[in-house]
Design an enzyme around this catalytic site. Sequence first.
Site, mmCIF file in Angstrom:
data_model
loop_
_atom_site.group_PDB
_atom_site.id
_atom_site.type_symbol
_atom_site.label_atom_id
_atom_site.label_comp_id
_atom_site.label_asym_id
_atom_site.label_seq_id
_atom_site.Cartn_x
_atom_site.Cartn_y
_atom_site.Cartn_z
ATOM 1 N N GLY A 73 0.808 -1.208 0.000
ATOM 2 C CA GLY A 73 0.000 0.000 0.000
ATOM 3 C C GLY A 73 0.847 1.265 0.000
ATOM 4 N N THR A 74 1.942 1.242 0.728
ATOM 5 C CA THR A 74 2.786 2.441 0.824
ATOM 6 C C THR A 74 3.339 2.820 -0.545
ATOM 7 O OG1 THR A 74 3.362 1.924 3.106
ATOM 8 C CG2 THR A 74 4.855 3.407 1.928
ATOM 9 N N ASN A 145 -7.871 4.136 8.726
ATOM 10 C CA ASN A 145 -7.238 2.999 9.404
ATOM 11 C C ASN A 145 -7.269 3.111 10.926
ATOM 12 O OD1 ASN A 145 -5.366 5.113 8.325
ATOM 13 N ND2 ASN A 145 -3.990 4.178 9.813
ATOM 14 N N GLN A 175 -7.703 -0.142 3.755
ATOM 15 C CA GLN A 175 -8.497 -0.650 4.881
ATOM 16 C C GLN A 175 -9.903 -1.049 4.448
ATOM 17 O OE1 GLN A 175 -7.570 -1.353 7.989
ATOM 18 N NE2 GLN A 175 -5.510 -0.504 7.869
ATOM 19 N N HIS A 197 -1.699 -7.558 2.623
ATOM 20 C CA HIS A 197 -1.708 -8.105 3.987
ATOM 21 C C HIS A 197 -2.876 -7.634 4.831
ATOM 22 C CE1 HIS A 197 0.268 -4.802 6.514
ATOM 23 N NE2 HIS A 197 0.391 -4.330 5.294
ATOM 24 N N THR A 233 11.403 -6.974 -10.977
ATOM 25 C CA THR A 233 10.907 -8.337 -11.189
ATOM 26 C C THR A 233 9.715 -8.601 -10.273
ATOM 27 O OG1 THR A 233 13.111 -9.052 -11.805
ATOM 28 C CG2 THR A 233 11.577 -10.778 -11.104
ATOM 29 N N CYS A 322 3.570 2.152 13.779
ATOM 30 C CA CYS A 322 4.666 2.925 13.202
ATOM 31 C C CYS A 322 5.966 2.171 13.451
ATOM 32 C CB CYS A 322 4.713 4.348 13.747
ATOM 33 S SG CYS A 322 5.380 4.460 15.384
HETATM 34 N N1 PLP Z 1 -2.865 3.029 3.744
HETATM 35 C C1 PLP Z 1 -3.588 2.650 4.799
HETATM 36 C C2 PLP Z 1 -4.946 3.250 5.012
HETATM 37 C C3 PLP Z 1 -3.082 1.711 5.695
HETATM 38 O O1 PLP Z 1 -3.812 1.349 6.763
HETATM 39 C C4 PLP Z 1 -1.792 1.168 5.468
HETATM 40 C C5 PLP Z 1 -1.191 0.227 6.423
HETATM 41 O O2 PLP Z 1 -1.386 0.319 7.613
HETATM 42 C C6 PLP Z 1 -1.088 1.581 4.328
HETATM 43 C C7 PLP Z 1 -1.651 2.508 3.492
HETATM 44 C C8 PLP Z 1 0.263 1.036 4.013
HETATM 45 O O3 PLP Z 1 0.154 -0.246 3.418
HETATM 46 P P1 PLP Z 1 1.387 -1.268 3.475
HETATM 47 O O4 PLP Z 1 1.500 -1.734 4.893
HETATM 48 O O5 PLP Z 1 0.986 -2.380 2.517
HETATM 49 O O6 PLP Z 1 2.581 -0.539 2.986
#
Ligand code: PLP
Length: 379
Positions: A73-74, A145, A175, A197, A233, A322
Site C-alpha cells: 500500500g505504501t 485505518n 483498509q 496483507h 521483477t 509505526c
Molecule cells: N494506507 C492505509 C490506510 C493503511 O492502513 C496502510 C497500512 O497500515 C497503508 C496505506 C500502508 O500499506 P502497506 O502496509 O501495505 O505498505
Amino acid sequence: MPDRLTYLDHAATTPLRPEAADAMAPWLGGRFGNPSGAHRVARAARRAVDEARDVVAAAVGCRPGDVVFTSGGTEADNLAVTGVPAARPGRVLCSAVEHEAVLAPVAAGGGCTVPVDASGAVDVDALAGVLGPDVTLVSVMAANNEVGTIQPVAAVAEAVRRRAPGAAVHADAVQAAPWLDLPALVAGADLVSVSSHKVGGPQGVGALVVRPGTPLRARALGGGQERELRSGTHNVAGIVGFAAALAAAAATRDEAAARVRALADRLADGLVAAVPGAVETVPDRAARLPGLVHLCVPGTESEALLFLLDEAGVCASAAAACASGAHQDSHVLAAMGVPRARAAGALRLSLGWSSTGADVDHALAVIPAAAARLREGAA
Ligand code: PLP
C-alpha cells in the site's frame, strides 16, 4: 505467557488466509520463473501474474490492464501522490486523516490537507472551496485505518470534476478492501491503492489501479515492467497469494462483514458499559468499518493500557503501527477535534476474518479490569 492470545490488531495486519497459503505454496517450492522472460518457465509465471491481475481487477472494478502491482500500500500511495504531479504539475490536496503513506509524500511535495468533521469524514464543502484549475491530484482514503470512518469518495470525485476537471482523484482503499464493495465505493476514483496483507494475503505486495487516461510518471525505473509504471521483477508468489486472499475475501464479504460487525458491536457495547466514561470515537456505527472499535478511555494512557493488555494476552493498538513502535499523538484524532487529554487514552481494537466470539469474551474480561487498575494507580 498468558493462557490465551486474542489478536485485535487486524487493521495493522491480518493473518494469512489458508487460500492464500495454498496458492503460494507451489511458488515457494518447485515453481518459479521471471514473468518478463520468453521461454515456457517464464510464460507460466506470467500466466500466474495475469490470472492474479484479473482477480484484482474484478475486486476493484477496473480492467486487468489498469492494475499495477507494487510492493504494498505504501508504494502504491507514493506512486499515485508523487507520480501524478510529476506527469502533470499542480497542487496536491489530501484529507487531514490520510495514512502517513499519503500524508508524508503530500507534505514533501508542498501539498495541503483538507479538514474533516468530528466523525473523521472529509469536509466536502471545505474541499470544494480550495479546488481550482491548478489542482492536479486529490487523495482521499476510502476508509480510515485508525477510527474506521468511511469517506464520501463519490462526493469528493464529483466536487473535483466540477471545480478541478483536470485533476485526478486517488482513493487509498487499503483498509476498505476487506469489508466494502470497492467497485461501487471507488467508482469515481482515477487511482486506487490496495494492499495484500490487510485482506489476508502476504505482506510486501499490493497494487495501484490506474484508470485509462490518468497522467502518471513512474517512480521506479528499470526493466519497464507493469506497463513501464513500476519496474522490478514481479513477486510472483506474493502476487498469487494476494489474489487468492482477495478472491476469498470477496466471496465471503457480506457474510463476514455482518458476523464481524455483530462481534464488534458486542465488544463496543460491553466496554462502554463496563469502563466508566469510555466513549466510542465514531458513535455512528454504520459510518465506520465493521471490524473497527475505537474508544477513548479516560484516566488512562494508551501506552500503559496496551502494556497491561499485552501482558493479559490481548494484542491491540492505539493508532496506526509505526516503525518505532513508540506512541505518537494521533493526527487523525487531532484533525477530528478530539481533545488531547481524551486522545491520550485512545484504544483501537480491530477485528478481522479470523476473529471469534471467544476473542470478544476475552477482551471484555481483560480490558475493564486493566483500565480500572490504571485509574486506581492514577488516583
Ligand atoms: N494506507 C492505509 C490506510 C493503511 O492502513 C496502510 C497500512 O497500515 C497503508 C496505506 C500502508 O500499506 P502497506 O502496509 O501495505 O505498505
